[in-house]
Design an enzyme around this catalytic site. Structure first.
Site, short mmCIF file in Angstrom:
data_model
loop_
_atom_site.label_atom_id
_atom_site.label_comp_id
_atom_site.label_asym_id
_atom_site.label_seq_id
_atom_site.Cartn_x
_atom_site.Cartn_y
_atom_site.Cartn_z
N CYS A 188 0.81 -1.23 0.00
CA CYS A 188 0.00 0.00 0.00
C CYS A 188 0.84 1.28 0.00
O CYS A 188 0.31 2.36 -0.24
CB CYS A 188 -0.95 0.01 1.19
SG CYS A 188 -2.20 -1.27 1.06
N HIS A 243 -3.42 7.39 2.52
CA HIS A 243 -3.82 6.09 1.97
C HIS A 243 -5.18 5.74 2.58
O HIS A 243 -5.43 5.96 3.77
CB HIS A 243 -2.77 5.05 2.35
CG HIS A 243 -3.18 3.65 2.04
ND1 HIS A 243 -3.63 3.27 0.81
CD2 HIS A 243 -3.21 2.53 2.83
CE1 HIS A 243 -3.93 1.98 0.84
NE2 HIS A 243 -3.69 1.51 2.04
N ASN A 245 -10.22 0.24 -0.22
CA ASN A 245 -8.76 0.28 -0.29
C ASN A 245 -8.31 -0.28 -1.64
O ASN A 245 -8.37 -1.48 -1.87
CB ASN A 245 -8.18 -0.55 0.87
CG ASN A 245 -6.66 -0.51 0.90
OD1 ASN A 245 -6.01 -0.03 -0.03
ND2 ASN A 245 -6.09 -1.03 1.98
#
Ligand code: UT7
Length: 330
Positions: free
Chosen positions: A115, A255, A285
């Protein structure tokens, strides 16, 4: 004045299919209320269609970027694709994207930092510009997370979605663009967030497929705690290092893993919610897609000279913050 690497264009792409919390309720034992309060996610996008991999998302994002910036694909020197879900283990997805968009003069490679990949790639790409080595570099963050999700595991399938975002990086002589980056990793975190099989340590077998080991596995609470602490720590650190007060920060671009992680980071930085980019409710996500998808959606609100703090945490563990000055009004 020294050369800095500025973002001169941004584009995003999400596939059409919307997987809602209501639909997930029919697949696993979960409910809209649990997902919303624990994560902030309402829906996510899924790329449907046989044979369609992450490059499909990346190509859409990059083609749109070239159109917006009116830059010919042949002028691009380098394409870095940050992805955790490459089309194939090799060749790189960046090579596939470069070919399909006609970037005949670019070299291309993938970068894997789960990520945090987009921030790692942005920081890496900026060095090629700052040193004067290259003039036009594309960073594309793209993931088809649905390809590595076990839709029987309610602890992970509710979180992830598919999407991509791409930026153009060019040289700037006015001090705009990337100012600083603090990037970190700690491999001892790998046991808490990983995909068990399909790599060289445990290649695919009938048994690994039966055991659903080709999908994301995570110890959610451990990852959550590490993410809250690390993302907040590193964002505070980059502010202090650059003498930035909360007032100096125009936008936090976090994020999008969990609304509660985003809130904790903003709180520690002292940045109000109105300055935090959040679209987790729509996309979940998307791993490497989250930060560029936020920049894309907020592009019209961004003003030349705005101070942006980008922050991420993910598998590895990897985490980091990038401080940049926005380089244009749109
Ligand atoms: O971007 C990569 C990095 N990843 C992350 O940052 C993710 C970090 N982790 C998280 O965001 C959170 O840990 C989750 C959203 C994954 C889970 O939230 P949580 O508040 O940590 O829940 P939990 O795992 O502690 O589970 C609490 C309860 C459990 O039930 P019991 O044991 O208390 O009876 C779970 O079985 O919630 C249950 N549960 C669910 N219930 C309904 C777990 N998943 C679900 C679900 N629906 N989807």
């Amino acid at each position: 004045m020294k050369i800095t690497a500025a973002i001169t264009g941004i584009n995003g792409y999400v596939p059409d299919y919307i997987l809602t919390n209501k639909e997930l309720e029919k697949i696993v034992d979960t409910n809209d209320e649990w997902i919303t309060t624990r994560t902030g996610i309402k829906e996510r996008r899924i790329l449907k269609g046989e044979g369609k991999g992450t490059s499909v998302l990346g190509i859409e994002a990059v083609n749109g970027l070239l159109k917006k910036t009116k830059i010919d694909a042949k002028e691009v020197d380098l394409i870095i694709c940050a992805t955790a879900t490459p089309d194939m283990i090799f060749p790189s997805t960046a090579c596939i994207i470069a070919d399909k968009i006609g970037a005949a003069n670019a070299f291309a490679y993938d970068l894997m930092a789960a990520c945090s990949g987009f921030l790692y790639a942005l920081s890496t790409a900026s060095k090629f510009i700052e040193t004067g080595t290259y003039k036009k570099v594309i960073v594309v963050g793209a993931d088809k997370m649905s390809s590595i999700i076990n839709y029987e595991d309610r602890a992970t399938c509710i979180i992830f979605g598919d999407g991509a975002g791409a930026i153009m990086l060019e040289a700037n002589n006015e001090g705009l663009g990337v100012q600083d980056a603090i990037l970190k990793s700690d491999g001892s975190g790998s046991e808490f967030l990983h995909m068990k099989a399909g790599g060289s340590a445990k290649p695919a077998t009938y048994e690994t497929v039966d055991a659903k080991e080709h999908s994301v596995w995570q110890d959610g609470q451990t990852v959550f705690k590490a993410a809250v602490t690390s993302m907040a720590d590193v964002s505070e650190e980059i502010m202090k290092k650059n003498n930035l007060s909360a007032n100096d920060v125009s936008w936090l671009v976090p994020h999008q893993a969990n609304q509660r992680i985003i809130d904790a980071t903003a709180r520690r930085m002292g940045v109000g919610n109105e300055k935090v980019m959040v679209n987790i409710e729509k996309y979940g996500n998307t791993t490497n897609g989250t930060i560029p998808l936020c920049l894309w959606e907020w592009e019209k609100k961004l003003k030349l000279g705005d101070n942006l703090i980008l922050a991420a945490f993910g598998g590895g563990f990897t985490w980091g913050s990038v401080y940049l000055k926005w380089a244009y009004n749109s």
